[in-house]
Structure formats: C-alpha cells, structure tokens
Design a protein around this motif. Structure first.
Motif, PDB file in Angstrom:
ATOM      1  N   ILE A 242     -96.322  58.946 -59.224  1.00 24.09           N
ATOM      2  CA  ILE A 242     -96.057  60.187 -59.949  1.00 24.09           C
ATOM      3  C   ILE A 242     -95.075  59.886 -61.079  1.00 24.09           C
ATOM      4  O   ILE A 242     -93.995  59.322 -60.841  1.00 24.09           O
ATOM      5  N   THR A 244     -92.853  61.636 -63.975  1.00 26.06           N
ATOM      6  CA  THR A 244     -92.314  62.898 -64.462  1.00 26.06           C
ATOM      7  C   THR A 244     -92.200  62.875 -65.984  1.00 26.06           C
ATOM      8  O   THR A 244     -91.728  61.891 -66.568  1.00 26.06           O
ATOM      9  N   SER A 312     -98.995  73.673 -59.689  1.00 22.42           N
ATOM     10  CA  SER A 312     -98.564  72.378 -59.147  1.00 22.42           C
ATOM     11  C   SER A 312     -97.652  71.639 -60.112  1.00 22.42           C
ATOM     12  O   SER A 312     -96.895  70.755 -59.718  1.00 22.42           O
ATOM     13  N   MET A 314     -98.707  69.543 -62.288  1.00 21.27           N
ATOM     14  CA  MET A 314     -99.171  68.162 -62.394  1.00 21.27           C
ATOM     15  C   MET A 314    -100.567  68.062 -63.006  1.00 21.27           C
ATOM     16  O   MET A 314    -101.372  68.980 -62.904  1.00 21.27           O
ATOM     17  N   LYS A 339     -96.240  64.663 -63.744  1.00 13.88           N
ATOM     18  CA  LYS A 339     -95.553  65.835 -63.207  1.00 13.88           C
ATOM     19  C   LYS A 339     -94.650  66.413 -64.291  1.00 13.88           C
ATOM     20  O   LYS A 339     -93.680  65.770 -64.714  1.00 13.88           O
ATOM     21  N   LYS A 345     -93.210  74.430 -58.467  1.00  7.37           N
ATOM     22  CA  LYS A 345     -93.935  73.533 -57.569  1.00  7.37           C
ATOM     23  C   LYS A 345     -94.654  74.333 -56.484  1.00  7.37           C
ATOM     24  O   LYS A 345     -94.238  75.421 -56.101  1.00  7.37           O
ATOM     25  N   PRO A 351     -99.022  65.405 -52.552  1.00  4.70           N
ATOM     26  CA  PRO A 351     -99.842  65.570 -53.746  1.00  4.70           C
ATOM     27  C   PRO A 351    -101.169  66.248 -53.412  1.00  4.70           C
ATOM     28  O   PRO A 351    -101.815  65.924 -52.411  1.00  4.70           O
TER      29      PRO A 351
END
Length: 605
Positions: A242, A244, A312, A314, A339, A345, A351
C-alpha cells in the motif's frame, strides 16, 4: 582586483560562492564586469559537466547473501536473501560516484551479483555473470565489486547472476543525477516498485528438474509488488503493498521487473502514467494507461493523485503477465493499492477485494497490440543536454536468430519435453555453454581456449517466423563460440525471432553497453526494405530489448568498452537452455581504452 577575481572563479569554489563574487563586482568597469560574467558562466558550465562525469566520493556497501525463513501464500520456507531482506536493499548513489560493494557468501552454494545496466567502463571484473567475467564467490568467501558510475543516471537493478538465484536475490539500484530532471513537474516522492515472482517450491529444485529432464519449468505461484503478493492470493491480505499519496501531488514510480520468467503489464486504476525514463535513460515523455516491462527492464513514470476515491480511499495498482508462450505460465494477477490520505476509511483494516472495473487500465494477458504500441512510443530525449549518440553508419552487421529448440533425447535417458524430447534454446543455432573458468580471465591472459568464430548470420536462411512449429529439425549445436570486435566498432545486431515451437517475445540483455533500438517489426528482417524505416534521430536507448513475438529488433551501439560481455535472454529458463552468446571488445590504442587489471580478491574457480 580583476586578476584576483579571475583566479577565484577559476578555482574549485562552490557555485554559490562564485555567484556572490559576481554580485560584488560593482566596483569594476563595465567592460571587465561583462568579461568576468561571461567567463564565470563558461567556468560554471565546465564545473557542472565535470561533476557529471567524475567524483571523489566513494559509496561503500556490504551484502551478506544468506538464508532467511519467509512466509508467503500460507507457506514458510528458507529464502535466499541479501542482508535478510526480500527484496534486497536499495543501492543509492550519485552520478559520478565510485562504488564499492563487498559481497559475502554465507551459504554453501556459489553466487555472484550483477549490477544490471551499469556499463562497467574498463571494469568488466565487476560485472558479475558467473563464468563470463568472474568465477563464482564460494561459500564463506567475499568479493568486493568496485566500479564508477559514469554518465548514467536513473533507475537500474542488481541481482544474483548464478543459476536462478535472482528470483529472490535482487533489489533496486538508483543513480541520482547531478543535474535537475529534464521535466519541471515538482515531485512529492520517488517510490521504487519492484515487480517479482514467488514460488512455494524451492526455485533451485525447479531449475534442476527442468535441466535434468528437458521439460518446461513449473511456473511461479504468485506475482509480487515489492515482495508482497496482495489479497487475490491465499493468506495474503496482510501481505499487500500500500502506497499512501496526497491528493494533488505528483509522484515518480521507479518500476523494476525483477521477475524470473515473465514480462509484465503494470497499471493504476483511473490514473494516467507519464513515462519519463527507461533503463536509466531519459525518454521523450508520453502518457499511457499502462506499461509493459520485460525482465531486467526499468521504467520511471510520473502520476498525479488527482482522482476522487470511494469510501475506501484506495485505488488498485495491478501487475499481470504479458504472455506469448505456449509453456505453462502463471496466469494470475497481483494487486496493491494507492491510498489517498485524509479520506474516510472503511471499518475493516483488511484491503478490500476490488470490483472488476478496478482493472480497466490493465491490458489483457495476450495483448500484443498494446505491447507493440507502447514500445513504439519510446524515444530518446535527444536534447542538447542529453544527446542521442546513435551510430548513423556501421562497421558490421550481425544477424542472429533467437530461437527455442527441440533436441532429440539421448539414448537411455528420460526426456519430458514435447514428443519426449528436450527443450533447448540458441542464437544462430549455437546453444551457449558456460566454461569452467571465467572467459574474461582467459581473454586477459591472451588464452585461446575458445572458438572466436560465432556465426554472424544464420547458418541456413529460411522463413524464420513462418516455419512449422514442430515438424522441422530443431537440433542445435553446443559450444562457447565468441564474437570478436575491435575497439570502437560501430555494430548493428539484428535479433531475429523464429517460429520454432512458438513465436515468443524474448527480452535480450546486453552487458557492458547501452544500445539504440533503431528498428523492429514482425516477420522476417529485410535488410533492404526495413533499414529504410530505421529511426536514426531519436531511437530508444536501453540495455534490454523485448524482441517482438514473431518478429525482429535491430540494435546499434559503439563497442567502446574493452572486455568480455554477455548477451542473453532475460527469461531465465531460456538462458538456462542456452539462448546466449558472449563477445569480446579488444583493447583500444590508448591506455584509457584498455581493460584494467583484475582485482586482487577476484574469486578463483
């Protein structure tokens, strides 16, 4: 006063100090102030160029090749690593740096490390391929690779170059430039993305079985992003990469294909990618929805986090194979996530499994049309600062087939290839056999242990890509026949694919030299027709070329690096079968054009 100013500007002062001196020249006459300003610009430019090509900085690293237990896909197994890391540690240096990397082999097997794409000017002893430029590092021993990064900048990789060890022994090699990037977009962060493969089985056992019985190898069990397979595989929700990002910011991804046997597509859902560099060479920027990257190739892309995520927060980044083979392959897809920070979130920390629409940027696995369009868009920057030195004229053209082969099974042996035969591979029907000692050592000592008559054209002309895949006699010859090139030879090598067994995309890597891809196409190369369409203005400059499935690629370079250099397919199964050759570049007339002596700690066989 004027003489003093000139001496100051000519000395090795910092650039900022020199600039201050100009500002303090108020007392000088207008004529001399103009003279000194022009002189300063010339000297500063010369200093910048000097910094680009030389450095007194030595960067030192220590690699310990060792086993470590690693768990992926519900399986825990001993994995060969460097310093216990998978993927291995990043080498980060600056253009012009001297580099020293001490490699200690803490296992029982032999090993070597290759610094993929580093030209190794006059330092072939540090290139790394076993039995080509060095004998392997034995268990319990060490060897220090020493070289200088000259006129190179960008993303490369390092990996083991002994057997199939590079499946887990690999990492990024980042060369920071001395000059600003040739694009003005402010970059928030630079992120290495290493694409790889994971085997539940021991990779050495997979290799050994393939070579013992002559069949195709078992495929990997997963693809990985920075060593992590992602949630589409068993027991892998927590093993998900992931990254960010912050909305509105631009990022550079340094994408490396470290996979053993697969070319790969990579994409990020709903995000455009701007290609700015391949194989540590700046390119003319272009926008794409995805990239194709072959084993050993690197691609730097920019993307801006300018999308609005769902709850999410993402977006999927995905990697899947580009397939041209008939052999068993891993047809799965690995995913990670972008992300977006400061977005709400979901309650679950695991995930999410993406909808099929999340993969809309990702090409289909057999999308040769996309792979071709992507490759055709790659061009050198060809600017004043970064010129394209493609040879306009050549001294020699070598045409070589890159082919799979089917060998008759020896008497009283068990063979598991097609029709109970054995698979091999070749270049101009020569299946390369590695000797028991380093070819570079033989060459340095002027030994004549090898044949210096690698064929410069196929032994027989035929319809290379239109041949019946299985009805022809595909037996190959075995040996270590080398190509000899005088220093400074401007050479063109045409890599001609064949239809034996299957038309397949072959990523061919040239050690010791960058080259220019002046042409490529499908079918058989025509020296009269196809050369008329060569790009001799701004062709892509690389160290690894993906020869089109059922086609050809023509590369040119100046053989100006004395030593012995390996050319091979970067699909490891094909190299094991013999799809390789080596060439010698002889010393030039000047001392600066000659191979340096071997280091004292060079391993012995």
């Amino acid at each position: 006063m004027c003489i003093y100013m000139y001496v100051c500007m000519s000395s090795n002062l910092f650039l900022s100090t020199a600039a201050i001196l100009v500002l303090k020249m108020e007392g000088l006459c207008q004529h001399y102030r103009f003279f000194f300003a022009v002189t300063l610009q010339v000297l500063l430019l010369a200093r910048l160029l000097q910094l680009s090509y030389s450095s007194t900085t030595t960067q030192s690293f220590h690699f310990n090749v060792e086993w470590k237990k690693v768990r992926r896909l519900c399986h825990t197994k001993p994995l060969l690593t460097v310093n216990g890391e998978y993927p291995g540690p990043t080498i980060s240096v600056h253009e012009g740096d001297n580099v020293e990397i001490k490699v200690t082999n803490s296992m029982a097997m032999n090993t070597t490390i290759h610094w993929h794409g580093i030209r190794q000017l006059r330092t072939g002893w540090a290139d790394g391929p076993a039995y080509i430029t060095q004998c392997p590092i034995r268990g319990g021993q060490s060897y220090t690779y020493k070289f200088t990064v000259i006129d190179q900048r960008g993303t490369l990789l390092w990996h083991a170059h002994y057997g199939w060890q590079r499946s887990s022994v690999h990492g990024s090699f980042i060369i920071h430039p001395r000059m600003p990037y040739p694009f003005s977009v402010p970059i928030q962060s630079e992120v290495p993305i290493i694409l790889g493969e994971w085997w539940n089985a021991e990779v050495a056992a997979v290799e050994n079985e393939m070579m013992l019985y002559g069949g195709g190898p078992n495929s990997s069990d997963a693809y990985t992003i920075n060593g992590l397979p992602g949630p589409l595989y068993p027991c892998s929700n927590k093993d998900t990469y992931i990254q960010t990002v912050e909305h509105g910011k631009t990022y550079m991804l340094r994408i490396i294909n470290a996979a053993l046997n697969n070319e790969l597509f990579f994409a990020i859902a709903k995000h455009a990618l701007i290609v700015v560099e391949v194989d540590a060479v700046y390119t003319r920027p272009f926008t794409t929805t995805a990239i194709m990257v072959a084993p050993g190739q690197t691609t730097n892309v920019l993307f801006t986090a300018n999308q609005i995520p769902d709850s999410s927060g993402m977006f999927v980044m995905a990697v899947t194979p580009y397939i041209t083979t008939i052999f068993p392959f891993n047809n799965s897809t690995s995913i990670g996530f972008l992300k977006y920070s400061n977005f709400r979130k979901e309650t679950s920390e695991t995930p999410f499994l993406p909808r099929s629409s999340a993969f809309h940027n990702l090409p289909e696995m057999r999308d040769t049309a996309f792979a071709t369009r992507f490759s055709k868009k790659l061009c050198s920057l060809a600017s004043t600062e970064y010129p394209c030195h493609v040879p306009k004229k050549i001294d020699k053209r070598v045409i070589t087939t890159v082919s799979l082969n089917l060998q008759d099974c020896p008497a009283n042996k068990t063979c598991k290839g097609y029709e109970d035969k054995r698979f091999f591979a070749s270049m101009n029907n020569q299946s390369f056999v590695r000797p028991l000692k380093s070819i570079l050592e033989y060459h340095y000592k002027n030994s004549t242990a090898f044949s210096l008559d690698f064929p410069e054209k196929p032994p027989n002309a035929f319809d290379y890509t239109g041949v019946d895949p299985v009805k022809e006699n595909m037996n190959t010859e075995f040996g270590t026949r080398l190509l000899i090139l005088p220093y400074g030879t401007k050479i063109e090598i045409v890599l001609q694919g064949t239809g034996f067994l299957n038309v397949e995309n072959h990523p061919i890597h040239v050690h010791g030299h960058n080259f220019f891809i002046v042409g490529s196409g499908f079918g058989n190369f025509d020296a009269i027709k196809d050369t008329k369409n060569y790009n001799l203005v701004n062709p892509a400059e690389r160290n690894t070329v993906a020869v089109p499935a059922g086609g050809w690629a023509a590369i040119r370079f100046n053989a100006d690096n004395p030593g012995v250099w390996f050319i091979h397919c970067h699909l490891e199964e094909h190299t094991s079968w013999g799809l390789a050759m080596a060439f010698i570049v002889k010393n030039g007339p000047e001392q600066s054009q000659s191979l340096l002596p071997p280091p004292e700690d060079l391993p012995s066989c």
